[in-house]
Design a protein around this motif. Structure first.
Motif, PDB file in Angstrom:
ATOM      1  N   ALA A  49      98.089  24.192  92.272  1.00  0.00           N
ATOM      2  CA  ALA A  49      98.128  23.639  93.630  1.00  0.00           C
ATOM      3  C   ALA A  49      98.250  22.116  93.591  1.00  0.00           C
ATOM      4  CB  ALA A  49      96.887  24.056  94.406  1.00  0.00           C
ATOM      5  N   ARG A  97      95.508  32.489  95.841  1.00  0.00           N
ATOM      6  CA  ARG A  97      95.525  33.346  94.656  1.00  0.00           C
ATOM      7  C   ARG A  97      94.294  33.088  93.787  1.00  0.00           C
ATOM      8  NH1 ARG A  97      99.336  36.325  96.428  1.00  0.00           N
ATOM      9  NH2 ARG A  97     101.469  35.615  96.328  1.00  0.00           N
ATOM     10  N   ASP A 106      93.911  28.937  86.842  1.00  0.00           N
ATOM     11  CA  ASP A 106      94.841  27.814  86.943  1.00  0.00           C
ATOM     12  C   ASP A 106      95.256  27.488  88.368  1.00  0.00           C
ATOM     13  OD1 ASP A 106      94.842  27.633  84.184  1.00  0.00           O
ATOM     14  OD2 ASP A 106      96.549  28.978  83.969  1.00  0.00           O
ATOM     15  N   THR A 107      94.641  28.133  89.346  1.00  0.00           N
ATOM     16  CA  THR A 107      95.033  27.948  90.740  1.00  0.00           C
ATOM     17  C   THR A 107      94.922  26.492  91.183  1.00  0.00           C
ATOM     18  OG1 THR A 107      94.422  30.203  91.307  1.00  0.00           O
ATOM     19  CG2 THR A 107      94.541  28.637  93.114  1.00  0.00           C
ATOM     20  N   VAL A 145      99.651  29.620  97.026  1.00  0.00           N
ATOM     21  CA  VAL A 145      99.087  29.323  95.699  1.00  0.00           C
ATOM     22  C   VAL A 145      97.567  29.208  95.794  1.00  0.00           C
ATOM     23  CG1 VAL A 145      98.926  27.551  93.891  1.00  0.00           C
ATOM     24  CG2 VAL A 145     101.161  28.247  94.776  1.00  0.00           C
ATOM     25  N   LEU A 146      97.077  28.515  96.817  1.00  0.00           N
ATOM     26  CA  LEU A 146      95.638  28.305  96.955  1.00  0.00           C
ATOM     27  C   LEU A 146      94.873  29.602  97.236  1.00  0.00           C
ATOM     28  CD1 LEU A 146      95.657  24.961  98.931  1.00  0.00           C
ATOM     29  CD2 LEU A 146      94.781  25.326  96.612  1.00  0.00           C
TER      30      LEU A 146
END
Length: 63
Positions: free
Chosen positions: A49, A40, A44-45, A37-38
């Motif tokens: 996260a 990407r 909204d990352t 996730v981090l």
């Protein structure tokens, strides 16, 4: 199909509590997911996260 109980979240219109009896749930390492996730890009990352991090720390992660 079997209903696993609880109120499931929906992603793309799929209720996460309804699972086919033929398919075993996939289990993933929450730390690897957090790292993914981090990495990407996107606005909204950081929020995603943080939400995931809190779920991991509170023991609410279901992956």
């Amino acid at each position: 199909m079997a209903h696993r109980g609880g109120s499931g979240s929906t992603a793309g219109g799929i209720d996460s509590t309804v699972v086919s009896d033929d398919v075993l749930p996939v289990r993933v390492d929450p730390i690897i997911v957090l790292q993914d996730v981090l990495r990407r890009p996107g606005p909204d990352t950081a929020d995603a996260a943080e939400h995931l991090r809190r779920a991991i720390l509170e023991g609410k992660w279901r992956g």
